[in-house]
Write a protein that holds these residues in place. Sequence first.
Motif, PDB file in Angstrom:
ATOM      1  N   MET A  92      60.584  43.701  27.969  1.00  0.00           N
ATOM      2  CA  MET A  92      59.931  44.199  29.257  1.00  0.00           C
ATOM      3  C   MET A  92      60.005  42.790  30.259  1.00  0.00           C
ATOM      4  O   MET A  92      59.064  41.966  29.706  1.00  0.00           O
ATOM      5  CB  MET A  92      58.982  44.883  29.623  1.00  0.00           C
ATOM      6  N   ALA A  93      60.497  42.906  31.516  1.00  0.00           N
ATOM      7  CA  ALA A  93      60.520  41.729  32.231  1.00  0.00           C
ATOM      8  C   ALA A  93      59.127  41.722  32.967  1.00  0.00           C
ATOM      9  O   ALA A  93      58.428  42.700  33.249  1.00  0.00           O
ATOM     10  CB  ALA A  93      61.165  41.810  33.372  1.00  0.00           C
ATOM     11  N   ARG A  94      58.369  40.601  33.315  1.00  0.00           N
ATOM     12  CA  ARG A  94      57.074  40.157  33.671  1.00  0.00           C
ATOM     13  C   ARG A  94      57.218  40.095  35.104  1.00  0.00           C
ATOM     14  O   ARG A  94      57.971  39.660  35.725  1.00  0.00           O
ATOM     15  CB  ARG A  94      56.740  39.006  33.057  1.00  0.00           C
ATOM     16  N   PRO A  95      56.423  41.039  35.798  1.00  0.00           N
ATOM     17  CA  PRO A  95      56.415  41.017  37.289  1.00  0.00           C
ATOM     18  C   PRO A  95      56.199  39.581  37.860  1.00  0.00           C
ATOM     19  O   PRO A  95      55.436  38.724  37.281  1.00  0.00           O
ATOM     20  CB  PRO A  95      55.177  41.880  37.734  1.00  0.00           C
ATOM     21  N   VAL A  96      56.855  39.235  38.850  1.00  0.00           N
ATOM     22  CA  VAL A  96      56.935  37.942  39.488  1.00  0.00           C
ATOM     23  C   VAL A  96      55.769  37.629  39.930  1.00  0.00           C
ATOM     24  O   VAL A  96      55.155  36.251  39.555  1.00  0.00           O
ATOM     25  CB  VAL A  96      58.072  38.039  40.507  1.00  0.00           C
ATOM     26  N   GLY A  97      54.787  38.331  40.331  1.00  0.00           N
ATOM     27  CA  GLY A  97      53.679  37.948  41.308  1.00  0.00           C
ATOM     28  C   GLY A  97      52.499  37.914  40.129  1.00  0.00           C
ATOM     29  O   GLY A  97      51.506  37.463  40.684  1.00  0.00           O
ATOM     30  N   LEU A  98      52.797  38.412  38.867  1.00  0.00           N
ATOM     31  CA  LEU A  98      51.531  38.544  38.180  1.00  0.00           C
ATOM     32  C   LEU A  98      50.921  37.051  37.765  1.00  0.00           C
ATOM     33  O   LEU A  98      49.789  37.129  37.845  1.00  0.00           O
ATOM     34  CB  LEU A  98      52.015  39.340  36.701  1.00  0.00           C
ATOM     35  N   PRO A  99      51.678  35.962  37.556  1.00  0.00           N
ATOM     36  CA  PRO A  99      50.938  34.933  37.206  1.00  0.00           C
ATOM     37  C   PRO A  99      50.099  34.180  38.333  1.00  0.00           C
ATOM     38  O   PRO A  99      48.971  33.849  38.009  1.00  0.00           O
ATOM     39  CB  PRO A  99      51.900  33.721  36.814  1.00  0.00           C
ATOM     40  N   LEU A 100      50.547  34.626  39.568  1.00  0.00           N
ATOM     41  CA  LEU A 100      49.646  34.129  40.485  1.00  0.00           C
ATOM     42  C   LEU A 100      48.307  35.199  40.836  1.00  0.00           C
ATOM     43  O   LEU A 100      47.360  34.503  41.074  1.00  0.00           O
ATOM     44  CB  LEU A 100      50.454  34.476  42.021  1.00  0.00           C
ATOM     45  N   VAL A 101      48.614  36.336  40.509  1.00  0.00           N
ATOM     46  CA  VAL A 101      47.387  36.951  40.588  1.00  0.00           C
ATOM     47  C   VAL A 101      46.463  36.683  39.406  1.00  0.00           C
ATOM     48  O   VAL A 101      44.847  36.735  39.573  1.00  0.00           O
ATOM     49  CB  VAL A 101      47.606  38.549  40.604  1.00  0.00           C
ATOM     50  N   GLU A 102      46.764  36.562  38.339  1.00  0.00           N
ATOM     51  CA  GLU A 102      46.211  36.161  36.996  1.00  0.00           C
ATOM     52  C   GLU A 102      45.065  35.069  37.326  1.00  0.00           C
ATOM     53  O   GLU A 102      44.358  34.816  36.803  1.00  0.00           O
ATOM     54  CB  GLU A 102      46.879  36.240  35.868  1.00  0.00           C
ATOM     55  N   ARG A 103      45.748  34.027  37.886  1.00  0.00           N
ATOM     56  CA  ARG A 103      45.028  32.841  38.049  1.00  0.00           C
ATOM     57  C   ARG A 103      44.296  32.474  39.361  1.00  0.00           C
ATOM     58  O   ARG A 103      44.039  31.310  39.728  1.00  0.00           O
ATOM     59  CB  ARG A 103      46.211  31.576  37.889  1.00  0.00           C
ATOM     60  N   SER A 104      44.309  33.508  40.021  1.00  0.00           N
ATOM     61  CA  SER A 104      43.399  33.155  41.523  1.00  0.00           C
ATOM     62  C   SER A 104      42.624  34.728  41.801  1.00  0.00           C
ATOM     63  O   SER A 104      42.567  35.486  40.714  1.00  0.00           O
ATOM     64  CB  SER A 104      44.702  33.209  42.489  1.00  0.00           C
ATOM     65  N   ASP A 105      42.199  34.557  43.043  1.00  0.00           N
ATOM     66  CA  ASP A 105      41.434  35.557  43.642  1.00  0.00           C
ATOM     67  C   ASP A 105      42.521  36.424  44.665  1.00  0.00           C
ATOM     68  O   ASP A 105      41.889  37.094  45.410  1.00  0.00           O
ATOM     69  CB  ASP A 105      40.039  35.272  44.267  1.00  0.00           C
ATOM     70  N   MET A 106      43.456  36.696  44.274  1.00  0.00           N
ATOM     71  CA  MET A 106      44.684  37.041  45.351  1.00  0.00           C
ATOM     72  C   MET A 106      44.495  38.573  45.325  1.00  0.00           C
ATOM     73  O   MET A 106      44.169  39.037  44.241  1.00  0.00           O
ATOM     74  CB  MET A 106      45.708  36.525  45.166  1.00  0.00           C
ATOM     75  N   LEU A 107      44.914  39.034  46.234  1.00  0.00           N
ATOM     76  CA  LEU A 107      44.945  40.588  46.245  1.00  0.00           C
ATOM     77  C   LEU A 107      46.482  40.723  46.083  1.00  0.00           C
ATOM     78  O   LEU A 107      47.379  40.369  46.684  1.00  0.00           O
ATOM     79  CB  LEU A 107      44.716  41.350  47.262  1.00  0.00           C
ATOM     80  N   TRP A 108      46.993  41.911  45.417  1.00  0.00           N
ATOM     81  CA  TRP A 108      48.516  42.445  45.368  1.00  0.00           C
ATOM     82  C   TRP A 108      48.509  43.795  45.459  1.00  0.00           C
ATOM     83  O   TRP A 108      47.998  44.450  44.583  1.00  0.00           O
ATOM     84  CB  TRP A 108      48.870  41.521  43.848  1.00  0.00           C
TER      85      TRP A 108
END
Length: 78
Positions: free
Chosen positions: A1-17
């Motif tokens: 299964m492909a990994r969503p592109v934005g996931l690494p950014l969200v996992e390593r920050s306090d960003m909202l997605w």
Amino acid sequence: MARPVGLPLVERSDMLWFISRGVVERELSEGRIATLDLGVDYLTGAVGLTRKFDFTRDSPADFLASLLHRRAKDFSTR
């Protein structure tokens, strides 16, 4: 299964997605990310389908789009 592109950014920050729950269901169930209930209904809207303009009427992309449209119509009439 492909990994969503934005996931690494969200996992390593306090960003909202803003993403469909189903796309990140595994990460939610594993506790790797969390949801934030904003209490708004406008985020429950339609999902778009993007495809090239140069598809032919009987192409696999057109067939897939027609299947998705029919399935979405089935869900919207429930």
